[in-house]
Scaffold this motif. Structure first.
Motif, PDB file in Angstrom:
ATOM      1  N   GLU A  91       0.839  -1.200   0.000  1.00 50.63           N
ATOM      2  CA  GLU A  91       0.000   0.000   0.000  1.00 50.63           C
ATOM      3  C   GLU A  91       0.875   1.252   0.000  1.00 50.63           C
ATOM      4  OE1 GLU A  91      -3.757   1.604   2.626  1.00 50.63           O
ATOM      5  OE2 GLU A  91      -1.955   0.942   3.677  1.00 50.63           O
ATOM      6  N   GLN A  92       1.924   1.258   0.819  1.00 52.54           N
ATOM      7  CA  GLN A  92       2.829   2.405   0.879  1.00 52.54           C
ATOM      8  C   GLN A  92       3.545   2.610  -0.445  1.00 52.54           C
ATOM      9  OE1 GLN A  92       5.117   1.004   4.188  1.00 52.54           O
ATOM     10  NE2 GLN A  92       3.931   2.144   5.701  1.00 52.54           N
ATOM     11  N   GLU A  93       3.889   1.508  -1.098  1.00 51.31           N
ATOM     12  CA  GLU A  93       4.621   1.604  -2.359  1.00 51.31           C
ATOM     13  C   GLU A  93       3.757   2.156  -3.487  1.00 51.31           C
ATOM     14  OE1 GLU A  93       7.987   1.635  -4.489  1.00 51.31           O
ATOM     15  OE2 GLU A  93       7.835   1.054  -2.373  1.00 51.31           O
ATOM     16  N   LEU A  94       2.437   2.033  -3.351  1.00 48.31           N
ATOM     17  CA  LEU A  94       1.532   2.474  -4.410  1.00 48.31           C
ATOM     18  C   LEU A  94       1.048   3.902  -4.212  1.00 48.31           C
ATOM     19  CD1 LEU A  94      -0.544  -0.801  -4.873  1.00 48.31           C
ATOM     20  CD2 LEU A  94       1.060   0.202  -6.504  1.00 48.31           C
ATOM     21  N   GLY A  95       1.596   4.611  -3.247  1.00 41.90           N
ATOM     22  CA  GLY A  95       1.247   6.018  -3.066  1.00 41.90           C
ATOM     23  C   GLY A  95       0.973   6.368  -1.621  1.00 41.90           C
ATOM     24  N   GLU A  96       0.787   7.643  -1.378  1.00 41.86           N
ATOM     25  CA  GLU A  96       0.567   8.145  -0.027  1.00 41.86           C
ATOM     26  C   GLU A  96      -0.840   7.828   0.491  1.00 41.86           C
ATOM     27  OE1 GLU A  96       2.835   9.517   1.847  1.00 41.86           O
ATOM     28  OE2 GLU A  96       4.376   9.497   0.298  1.00 41.86           O
ATOM     29  N   LYS A  97      -1.785   7.671  -0.423  1.00 44.48           N
ATOM     30  CA  LYS A  97      -3.174   7.469  -0.011  1.00 44.48           C
ATOM     31  C   LYS A  97      -3.365   6.073   0.584  1.00 44.48           C
ATOM     32  CE  LYS A  97      -7.903   7.838  -1.757  1.00 44.48           C
ATOM     33  NZ  LYS A  97      -8.752   8.086  -2.948  1.00 44.48           N
ATOM     34  N   HIS A 115      -2.632  -4.683  -5.181  1.00 40.59           N
ATOM     35  CA  HIS A 115      -2.662  -4.014  -6.480  1.00 40.59           C
ATOM     36  C   HIS A 115      -4.069  -4.021  -7.065  1.00 40.59           C
ATOM     37  CE1 HIS A 115      -1.922  -3.380 -10.818  1.00 40.59           C
ATOM     38  NE2 HIS A 115      -0.873  -2.693 -10.420  1.00 40.59           N
ATOM     39  N   TRP A 168      -6.032  -1.408  -5.446  1.00 44.60           N
ATOM     40  CA  TRP A 168      -5.528  -0.072  -5.782  1.00 44.60           C
ATOM     41  C   TRP A 168      -6.020   0.387  -7.154  1.00 44.60           C
ATOM     42  CZ3 TRP A 168      -1.819   0.801  -9.764  1.00 44.60           C
ATOM     43  CH2 TRP A 168      -1.317   2.112  -9.820  1.00 44.60           C
ATOM     44  N   GLU A 219      -5.869   5.014  -8.285  1.00 44.61           N
ATOM     45  CA  GLU A 219      -4.530   5.550  -8.400  1.00 44.61           C
ATOM     46  C   GLU A 219      -4.492   7.040  -8.615  1.00 44.61           C
ATOM     47  OE1 GLU A 219      -5.404   3.318 -12.337  1.00 44.61           O
ATOM     48  OE2 GLU A 219      -5.910   3.216 -10.203  1.00 44.61           O
ATOM     49  N   SER A 220      -5.570   7.622  -9.090  1.00 45.00           N
ATOM     50  CA  SER A 220      -5.580   9.064  -9.353  1.00 45.00           C
ATOM     51  C   SER A 220      -5.822   9.857  -8.094  1.00 45.00           C
ATOM     52  CB  SER A 220      -6.662   9.381 -10.388  1.00 45.00           C
ATOM     53  OG  SER A 220      -7.927   8.965  -9.944  1.00 45.00           O
TER      54      SER A 220
END
Length: 282
Positions: free
Chosen positions: A181-187, A274, A277, A281-282
């Motif tokens: 989750e952290q690797e796919l963005g701050e959200k 993933h 996610w 992603e936006s």
């Protein structure tokens, strides 16, 4: 949901066995490097240097796990898994703090096991306290637990001690998707979907049933040795028995029945996160 993630993981892994093997070997080598200062325990004068292992481990392993999470997410999108990014120290400070927060949460999950282990070590190696940790008091407590039978009481005690591992295992499964989750963005998008991550993680445990069976057999044999030591505690004092040949069975099971399945298990969690996610992603 689980079947979909399972099939997606198989699709991602198809034809990438070489990359998975190379990545796993690299991770093993780095972990062995972090643990190498423990060899100083073999030297009487340099034992203090074994503490470097903790420093190396905290420096290398959180970054390694975060890098591997990023590599798995790229692999799911068709990118390479085995690359120089696996040993990158970019954003090390931020990644270390994020890993430390997750580690602190896991520490709370592990408190029952840590507390029980500390008490057992106090009984075995600490100074005996009359009415609490002396041989007679311990045997009386075990006898009461076993309904008058010390051996049965010891068996029940070992069973309850093993149960203290359950919160830790639940904590590991609960936080298993956090690094992805952290690797796919701050959200933070896993909130409300933890049950899916937990189902996929526990589904991966099915791959380890042969390994768990072999380790369980080894643990059972060692538990019998402990019960024998407790039974002779009145005459010989309480001493932990040395591990017998069953430890080699557990080691062989780790090499043959655990390591080959670990990359697939990790990718199960990566694919699950993933999948959750996508579209956010936006």
């Amino acid at each position: 949901m689980v079947k979909k993630i399972w099939n997606q993981t198989r699709s991602v892994c198809r034809g990438r066995g070489g990359e998975l093997l190379d990545t796993m070997l690299l991770q093993i080598m780095i972990r062995l490097l972090a643990l190498s200062p423990l060899l100083f325990l073999l030297s009487g004068k340099l034992k203090i240097l074994a503490c470097l292992s903790a420093l190396f481990y905290l420096t290398l392993i959180p970054q390694l796990r975060r890098n591997s999470a990023g590599a798995m997410q790229r692999m799911i999108r068709g990118g390479p898994l085995f690359s120089a990014s696996l040993v990158s120290f970019r954003y090390w400070g931020r990644h270390f703090l994020e890993s430390a927060r997750t580690g602190a949460c896991l520490f709370l999950w592990a408190l029952p096991f840590i507390g029980s282990t500390a008490w057992i070590l106090r009984v075995i190696y600490g100074k005996a306290i009359v009415g609490q940790t002396d041989v007679f008091s311990v045997m009386t407590a075990l006898q009461n637990l076993g309904g008058g039978d010390v051996m049965r009481g010891t068996a029940w005690f070992l069973f309850f001690y093993a149960l203290t591992l359950i919160p830790l295992v639940l904590g590991i499964s609960f936080h298993s998707g956090r690094r992805h989750e952290q690797e796919l963005g701050e959200k933070r998008f896993l909130k409300g979907y933890r049950s899916r991550v937990l189902k996929v993680w526990w589904c991966g445990i099915l791959l380890l049933i042969p390994f768990l069976g072999a380790v369980g057999f080894s643990a059972f044999r060692y538990a019998r040795a402990i019960m024998g030591a407790v039974n002779n505690m009145a005459t010989e004092g309480l001493r932990l028995p040395a591990p017998d040949q069953s430890i080699y069975l557990a080691l062989a099971a780790f090499l043959v029945l655990y390591l080959p399945f670990q990359p697939f298990r990790s990718l199960l969690s990566a694919c699950c996160v993933h999948d959750l996610w996508e579209g956010r992603e936006s």
